[in-house]
Structures are given as structure tokens and as C-alpha cells.
Design a protein around this motif. Structure first.
Motif, mmCIF file in Angstrom:
data_model
loop_
_atom_site.group_PDB
_atom_site.id
_atom_site.type_symbol
_atom_site.label_atom_id
_atom_site.label_comp_id
_atom_site.label_asym_id
_atom_site.label_seq_id
_atom_site.Cartn_x
_atom_site.Cartn_y
_atom_site.Cartn_z
ATOM 1 N N PRO A 1 -3.684 -5.503 -5.806
ATOM 2 C CA PRO A 1 -2.555 -6.607 -6.033
ATOM 3 C C PRO A 1 -1.774 -5.841 -5.747
ATOM 4 O O PRO A 1 -0.337 -5.621 -6.001
ATOM 5 C CB PRO A 1 -2.751 -6.320 -7.883
ATOM 6 N N THR A 2 -1.863 -4.465 -4.923
ATOM 7 C CA THR A 2 -0.524 -3.533 -4.416
ATOM 8 C C THR A 2 -0.140 -4.001 -3.375
ATOM 9 O O THR A 2 1.185 -3.299 -2.401
ATOM 10 C CB THR A 2 -0.969 -1.981 -4.150
ATOM 11 N N TYR A 3 -0.730 -4.950 -2.226
ATOM 12 C CA TYR A 3 -0.435 -5.936 -1.537
ATOM 13 C C TYR A 3 1.532 -6.896 -1.466
ATOM 14 O O TYR A 3 1.109 -7.333 -2.378
ATOM 15 C CB TYR A 3 -1.109 -6.486 -0.769
ATOM 16 N N PRO A 4 2.070 -5.988 -0.918
ATOM 17 C CA PRO A 4 2.663 -5.289 0.400
ATOM 18 C C PRO A 4 2.876 -3.989 0.080
ATOM 19 O O PRO A 4 4.105 -3.713 1.144
ATOM 20 C CB PRO A 4 3.491 -6.217 1.364
ATOM 21 N N MET A 5 3.084 -3.529 -1.118
ATOM 22 C CA MET A 5 4.039 -2.384 -1.432
ATOM 23 C C MET A 5 3.214 -1.355 -0.666
ATOM 24 O O MET A 5 3.560 -0.610 -0.770
ATOM 25 C CB MET A 5 4.005 -2.199 -3.400
ATOM 26 N N ARG A 6 2.057 -1.340 -1.047
ATOM 27 C CA ARG A 6 1.181 0.119 -0.464
ATOM 28 C C ARG A 6 0.460 -0.107 0.963
ATOM 29 O O ARG A 6 -0.533 -1.468 0.822
ATOM 30 C CB ARG A 6 0.335 0.486 -1.326
ATOM 31 N N ASP A 7 0.294 0.482 1.968
ATOM 32 C CA ASP A 7 -0.365 0.264 3.322
ATOM 33 C C ASP A 7 -1.681 1.393 2.730
ATOM 34 O O ASP A 7 -1.268 2.290 3.442
ATOM 35 C CB ASP A 7 0.787 0.732 4.322
ATOM 36 N N LYS B 1 -3.353 3.484 5.487
ATOM 37 C CA LYS B 1 -2.595 5.288 5.462
ATOM 38 C C LYS B 1 -2.969 5.781 4.507
ATOM 39 O O LYS B 1 -2.777 7.245 4.264
ATOM 40 C CB LYS B 1 -1.170 4.952 5.846
ATOM 41 N N ASP B 2 -4.203 5.561 3.954
ATOM 42 C CA ASP B 2 -4.809 6.215 2.614
ATOM 43 C C ASP B 2 -5.586 7.549 3.295
ATOM 44 O O ASP B 2 -6.453 7.323 3.973
ATOM 45 C CB ASP B 2 -5.189 5.512 1.410
ATOM 46 N N ASP B 3 -4.849 8.790 2.158
ATOM 47 C CA ASP B 3 -5.479 9.389 3.481
ATOM 48 C C ASP B 3 -6.688 10.250 2.779
ATOM 49 O O ASP B 3 -6.332 11.820 2.192
ATOM 50 C CB ASP B 3 -4.737 10.922 3.920
ATOM 51 N N GLY B 4 -6.470 10.065 1.687
ATOM 52 C CA GLY B 4 -7.837 10.359 0.366
ATOM 53 C C GLY B 4 -7.168 11.093 -1.067
ATOM 54 O O GLY B 4 -6.125 10.441 -1.077
ATOM 55 N N HIS C 1 1.298 11.692 0.130
ATOM 56 C CA HIS C 1 0.606 11.070 0.332
ATOM 57 C C HIS C 1 1.580 9.465 -0.021
ATOM 58 O O HIS C 1 1.030 8.679 0.387
ATOM 59 C CB HIS C 1 -0.400 11.460 -0.925
ATOM 60 N N LYS D 1 3.098 7.962 3.297
ATOM 61 C CA LYS D 1 2.774 7.577 4.003
ATOM 62 C C LYS D 1 2.014 6.332 3.872
ATOM 63 O O LYS D 1 2.024 5.617 4.574
ATOM 64 C CB LYS D 1 1.476 8.873 4.287
ATOM 65 N N GLN D 2 2.039 5.988 2.906
ATOM 66 C CA GLN D 2 1.584 3.599 2.548
ATOM 67 C C GLN D 2 3.221 3.438 2.303
ATOM 68 O O GLN D 2 2.973 2.240 1.475
ATOM 69 C CB GLN D 2 0.570 4.375 1.196
ATOM 70 N N GLY D 3 4.555 4.167 2.596
ATOM 71 C CA GLY D 3 5.198 2.885 2.411
ATOM 72 C C GLY D 3 5.830 3.289 1.224
ATOM 73 O O GLY D 3 6.588 1.629 0.318
ATOM 74 N N LEU D 4 5.028 3.923 0.085
ATOM 75 C CA LEU D 4 5.996 3.898 -1.296
ATOM 76 C C LEU D 4 6.966 4.880 -1.111
ATOM 77 O O LEU D 4 7.119 5.899 -1.757
ATOM 78 C CB LEU D 4 4.450 4.180 -2.295
ATOM 79 N N GLU E 1 9.414 -10.660 -3.989
ATOM 80 C CA GLU E 1 7.954 -10.286 -3.508
ATOM 81 C C GLU E 1 7.438 -9.620 -4.082
ATOM 82 O O GLU E 1 6.382 -10.020 -4.161
ATOM 83 C CB GLU E 1 8.598 -8.927 -2.686
ATOM 84 N N ARG F 1 3.669 -6.308 -11.989
ATOM 85 C CA ARG F 1 3.808 -5.326 -10.768
ATOM 86 C C ARG F 1 5.183 -5.222 -10.909
ATOM 87 O O ARG F 1 5.709 -6.020 -11.660
ATOM 88 C CB ARG F 1 3.856 -6.190 -9.751
ATOM 89 N N ARG G 1 10.703 0.739 3.834
ATOM 90 C CA ARG G 1 10.401 -0.232 3.808
ATOM 91 C C ARG G 1 10.636 -1.702 3.853
ATOM 92 O O ARG G 1 10.371 -2.251 5.161
ATOM 93 C CB ARG G 1 9.209 -0.280 2.750
#
Ligand SMILES: NC(=O)c1ccc[n+]([C@@H]2O[C@H](COP(=O)([O-])OP(=O)(O)OC[C@H]3O[C@@H](n4cnc5c(N)ncnc54)[C@H](O)[C@@H]3O)[C@@H](O)[C@H]2O)c1
Ligand SMILES: [Zn+2]
Ligand SMILES: [Zn+2]
Lengths: 172, 383
Positions: A28-34, A37-40, B94, B97-100, B171, B321, B329
Motif C-alpha cells: 500500500p505504500t506504492y508509489p510513495m515509497r520505492d 532502494k530499501d537498504d535493510g 534510509h 533513498k526510498q523517495g520519502l 495519488e 494513507r 519526488r
């Protein structure tokens, strides 16, 4: 704070059925969160250079280190500053943190008026509240507020006078 | 330099302050050309945001000309006229990098829940804002974006917050073609959310507010069906009636903690501060959306807690949401929309005001006087 006995981490590979229903579309986080690119899970990114502030910065106890940049305006000072420092003893998850900060904000307003006066500046409070615009665009509201303020002032004056008159005559 | 100076609830004035300077090698200092007042500023102005210190300069929606850059700044050059996103983002943590970009972890010592925001109290990092002649801009290579030469600066300043926030509200609604979308709030953000709902394929857009001149504007600009909530006895019943008793597919809360329309929430949320603002618009959104529907929240609430019908969220299987808009972004796509004429941001600007008159500008916007939708300050002259 009491110390909690930390539990051993569970290795997912040892859990029966691990990941059998994993579905990348269930996001459900699409497209807010990519997520690609999660690095752990940890704080393992390369940090920006660190700012060296020359004023006191209050840090949330939920941060385990100071972020790389911060604002340096209005460092805590006076009574409100002490209240803010105390508030930062509690986490963002604790109501006391926010209630103490709100209290400090109100005390800070009084400190602001005193600071103005001690700098030889009498604050034009109606002006700061946009009285001119109220007069121009909402005259009825302006008059109503002016009447309320004047009424309150008269009431206070009358009460003060009544208390004075009640005082017993001073003995010589 | 001249700058906004907060003195306490409902009190703000323009006053001389010391010039900002480079405090970090990735900083820039910009000469502010335009700086909006936002509905978010009203939460500060009304004294609702904890740790709003007297003396703070507000302002998170500004564009400006780069005056000075720190030693590590590579992309920005002195003289560039840039859109400065309201979020301060490092670009490498973190979350960035994920667009947040609205949730950066390297920009706010005072809180972990909120990212860094210009001029938005110490709860978002204690940065002085852009309602001033000059402003310090951290991470200058990450957020700031050159204003395209064809773009009017009045459009550009609306790209710092209002356009991305309205767009992200739509969105996050996950709108599918034909969906019925209800937007609560006809402020700049709600108007923009309703406009953008169409871009995602909405079949019907309904806007709710109680300020008539704003509803009239929304009716033509978005366009949208508009209703005054004071004429509606029960919001959930009304929306159900409008949707064959099913409820709306998507409800958007573009109001936040300063909501009117319910005496109990006003007492608890705005007067007694026992909840983090009046949550009546969110309550309406939850109870007016379909089972399995989506509630998208961009209205801002405080950090403590609010009374909302959580049981209905559960029973109806609602997805909520929410976020601060991730301006960086969204900018590339939104710049395209403006170029193609699909969004006309500057049409929302009703008041162009010199910084000296900031006290009046705040009051006009807060009290909804003089047909005000969006006021813009011109700290370095009206040009
Ligand atoms: N998430 C983000 O990134 C982000 C960015 C900008 C603004 N915001 C927030 O979005 C909200 C709207 O911002 P704005 O600039 O449009 O503010 P605004 O104050 O101009 O608009 C709010 C509107 O809501 C109306 N309203 C009040 N109570 C209502 C109710 N119960 N139902 C429907 N409408 C109601 C008001 O009359 C007003 O027209 C604010 O809470 C602001 O803080 C969020
Ligand atoms: Zn804003
Ligand atoms: Zn970051």
C-alpha cells in the motif's frame, strides 16, 4: 528506565512456511515509497557532513544520535527553556513531552512581551493580530472585539477599585 | 533583513533580524522572491503546534535566488532562481533513498516522527523559514529545483507545497477510473486535490467546505460538485445518498486540526487541546467512504492523538494513507502538468502582499476575509 532482558533474534529460515505467501504487489505504500532502494533495517547509510551548532539543541530521546543538520534559531532560554529541557526527558510517544512543550510555549509568550518591553519596544498587539485588516474587511467584527476588550478592561478596573475600597483603613 | 517574527497565538509581525549564513557545507542562502502563507502556518499561528518558540520566522513555501553556497554545494550556482521544496531532505538516508523526502532522518533533532520543514516550529527542526528577505537552505543540492525559464515565478512558488500536496492527496487515494472522490476542505490544498483527482481518472469529484467564495472557486476551477457542510444534517448519510448507499470510493481529508463543524471536537481539539486538533473532517471521511475504500489524509494534526471512529476503520476494511508531501519526488511530473496546461497553480493566488504587511495577511487568510484563497508575500518587492 528499567532494563529489559533482550530476546534472541529468530532466524526466518528456521520458521516453517516462511515467505510462501509473500507478494510484492501487496504494497500500500506504492508509489510513495520505492522499496527497491530499501537498504535493510539499520542506520547504515553514508551520512552527510555533520553541522556543528553553536547553540543548545534539544534532541528527541528517540534519536540515538544528532541528525546531520538542524535549525539554530531561538535556542531554549529562560523559564520556558527549562520547561522545554524537562519535556525532552520524555519521548515523542509520551503525552507529557507535548503538554510540557505547550506549557512552555505559553510561558514563552509572556517572556516575549517582557523582552520587547526591556528592549524599549511596546508591542502593538492589536496591530500584530491584524487589527488594520479587520477594520478594513470586517468592521462589525472589529467593533465587536473592541467592545469586548474595552468591557473587559472596565470590568477589571472596577474590580480593582472595589477591592481597594474594601480594604480596612490602615492603622497608624 | 526584514523577517516574520512570531510573538504568540494570533500575533506575528515583520521585524529586522540578523541575516542567515552558511552553517553547513551543503547549505545555500537564498534571497526570497516569493513566499506563501499556508493553511499549515495557521496551525502555528493559532498556537496549536508544540514547541513553537517566540521569535520564530515562519514560511515553508518559498522560491528565491541563490546568494551564497557552502563549500560542498555542486549543482546550485549563485544567481539560480529556484523552487525550494518545503521538506528539508538529505537525499541519502534510509527514507530519502526510498523517495520519502518528507520523512528525512537527518534533518530534525527535536523529533523522529516529523522530518525537517522550513519555519515550522522546533518540532520540525527549528529552522527559520522563508517569510523573510533571506533564508538558509540546507542540503541545497537535493531539494531546490531550477525554475524552468517558461514558468512564471507565481506558478513556481505554488510548486513548493500546494501543488505537490494536492496531487499526492489524490495519488494516495489510489483513484481508479470512474471513482467517486470526496474532498473535505476547499482551501488551496483541497482545491488542488480535487483538480488532480481528475488527472487520476475520477468519475465524480465532490468538495465540502463552508466558506462560500472558496466553494464557488472550486466549482469552476476543479471543476467539482460543491456543498456547504452547514446545509448537511449528517455527512455520512448525505454521501451515502449521493452514492446509492455505498459510500465514496475515496475520501480526502484536506482540512486537518483546524476543522470547524463539530462543537465537541472544537472544544476538545482546539480549545482544551485534549486531542491534537479537531478531527471532524477525518471522522466524516472515515464514515463516508465505502467498505474497502481509501481515506487519504494530508490535513495536518498534532503529535498527541485524536478521537476518530477506529472501529469503523476496522469493520469497513478501510485503508488510510497519509503523509507530508514528498515534493522532490513529484516535481518533475508536476512541472510537466503545468507546462501542458493541465494545472494552473497561480490562479489560486488572491493576495500579493509586501512582507511589511504580514500581520494583516495572516489575519485575512486565517479569518477568511476579502475572498482570500492564497496569499503570497513578496519580501524583496513586488516584481
Ligand atoms: N501533508 C502535507 O504535506 C501538507 C502540505 C500543506 C498543507 N497541509 C495541510 O492541509 C490542510 C489544508 O491546507 P490549506 O492551505 O488548504 O488550508 P486552509 O486553512 O486554507 O483550508 C482549509 C479549509 O477547510 C475548511 N474546513 C474547515 N472545517 C471543515 C470541515 N469540517 N469539512 C470541510 N472543510 C472544512 C476551511 O473552511 C478551509 O477552507 C491543512 O491542515 C494543512 O496543514 C498538508
Ligand atoms: Zn504549506
Ligand atoms: Zn534524508
Amino acid at each position: 528506565m528499567t532494563t529489559v532482558a533482550r530476546q534472541q533474534r529468530i532466524d526466518p529460515q528456521t520458521v516453517i512456511g516462511w515467505g510462501v505467501d509473500a507478494d510484492p504487489r501487496n504494497d500500500p505504500t506504492y508509489p510513495m515509497r520505492d522499496r527497491s532502494k530499501d537498504d535493510g533495517p539499520g542506520m547504515n547509510w553514508q551520512r552527510p557532513p555533520l553541522q556543528r551548532p553553536n547553540v543548545e539543541i534539544l534532541r528527541s530521546i528517540e534519536h540515538n544520535r544528532m541528525p546531520a543538520v538542524m535549525g539554530t534559531g531561538q535556542p531554549p532560554s529562560g523559564v520556558s527553556g527549562s520547561m522545554r529541557r524537562a519535556a525532552f526527558g520524555y519521548s515523542e510517544s509520551d503525552w507529557r513531552h507535548w503538554l510540557m512543550l505547550m506549557g512552555a510555549d505559553r510561558v514563552n509568550v509572556v517572556e516575549g512581551v517582557l523582552a520587547d518591553l526591556s528592549a524599549g519596544h511596546i508591542p502593538n498587539i492589536p496591530g500584530e493580530m491584524g487589527a488594520r485588516a479587520e477594520w478594513e474587511h470586517n468592521r462589525a467584527g472589529f467593533v465587536r472585539k473592541a467592545v469586548i476588550v474595552a468591557g473587559a478592561a472596565l470590568l477589571v478596573a472596577a474590580l480593582v477599585k472595589a477591592r481597594r475600597d474594601q480594604r480596612p483603613p490602615r492603622l497608624r | 533583513m526584514l523577517a516574520a517574527n512570531y510573538r504568540g497565538p494570533y500575533r506575528v509581525r515583520a521585524q529586522q533580524k540578523i541575516m542567515p549564513c552558511i552553517e553547513h557545507p551543503r547549505d545555500a542562502v537564498v534571497r526570497v522572491t516569493r513566499s506563501c502563507i499556508c493553511g499549515s502556518d495557521l496551525h502555528l499561528y493559532h498556537g496549536m503546534v508544540p514547541d513553537t518558540r517566540v521569535g520564530t520566522t515562519f514560511g515553508h513555501e518559498f522560491c528565491g535566488v541563490v546568494e551564497e553556497v557552502g563549500s560542498d554545494v555542486e549543482k546550485l550556482k549563485v544567481g539560480d532562481h529556484v523552487i525550494v521544496p518545503f521538506n528539508i531532505a538529505c537525499g541519502q538516508c534510509h527514507f530519502c533513498k526510498q523517495g520519502l523526502f518528507g520523512n528525512c532522518h537527518e534533518a530534525n533533532p527535536e523529533a523522529t516522527a516529523a522530518g525537517g520543514i522550513f519555519g515550522y516550529s522546533h518540532t520540525t527542526g527549528g529552522f527559520d523559514g522563508g517569510q523573510a528577505q533571506y533564508a538558509r537552505v540546507p542540503y541545497a543540492d537535493v531539494g531546490p529545483t531550477l525554475i524552468p525559464d517558461w514558468m512564471h515565478p507565481d506558478d513556481a512558488v505554488m510548486m513548493t507545497d500546494v501543488v505537490p500536496t494536492g496531487y499526492q492527496a489524490a495519488e494516495m487515494g489510489g483513484i481508479q477510473k470512474g471513482d467517486t472522490v470526496v474532498v473535505f476542505g476547499a482551501g488551496p490544498v483541497g482545491i488542488m486535490a480535487a483538480r488532480c483527482a481528475w488527472l487520476f481518472g475520477a468519475g465524480r469529484v465532490i468538495v465540502i467546505d463552508h466558506v462560500h467564495y472558496r466553494l464557488d472557486f472550486a466549482r469552476h476551477y476543479c471543476p467539482a460538485e460543491v456543498y456547504d457542510f452547514r446545509d448537511i444534517e449528517d455527512m455520512a448519510v448525505f454521501i451515502k445518498k449521493e452514492t446509492d448507499s455505498l459510500g465514496a470510493d475515496v475520501c480526502i481529508d484536506a482540512v486537518g486540526g483546524d476543522a470547524a463543524g463539530n462543537a465537541l471536537h472544537t472544544l476538545f481539539g482546539t480549545k482544551l487541546k485534549l486531542e491534537a486538533g479537531s478531527a471532524i473532517a477525518l471522522h466524516w471521511a472515515i464514515n463516508s467512504v465505502k467498505k474497502g475504500g481509501i481515506v487519504s489524509v494530508v490535513g495536518v494534526y498534532g503529535p498527541t492523538g485524536n478521537m476518530v471512529p477506529m472501529g469503523n476503520v476496522l469493520n469497513k476494511g478501510i485503508t488510510i494513507r497519509a503523509n507530508q508531501a514528498s515534493v522532490k519526488r513529484l516535481l518533475p511530473r508536476l512541472i510537466e502538468h503545468v507546462r501542458e496546461g493541465r494545472i494552473d497553480p497561480k490562479a489560486l493566488i488572491t493576495h500579493r502582499v509586501p512582507l511589511e504587511d504580514i500581520s494583516d495577511a495572516y489575519h485575512i487568510f486565517s479569518a477568511k476575509l476579502d475572498g482570500c484563497i492564497k496569499p503570497v508575500l513578496y519580501p524583496n518587492g513586488l516584481s
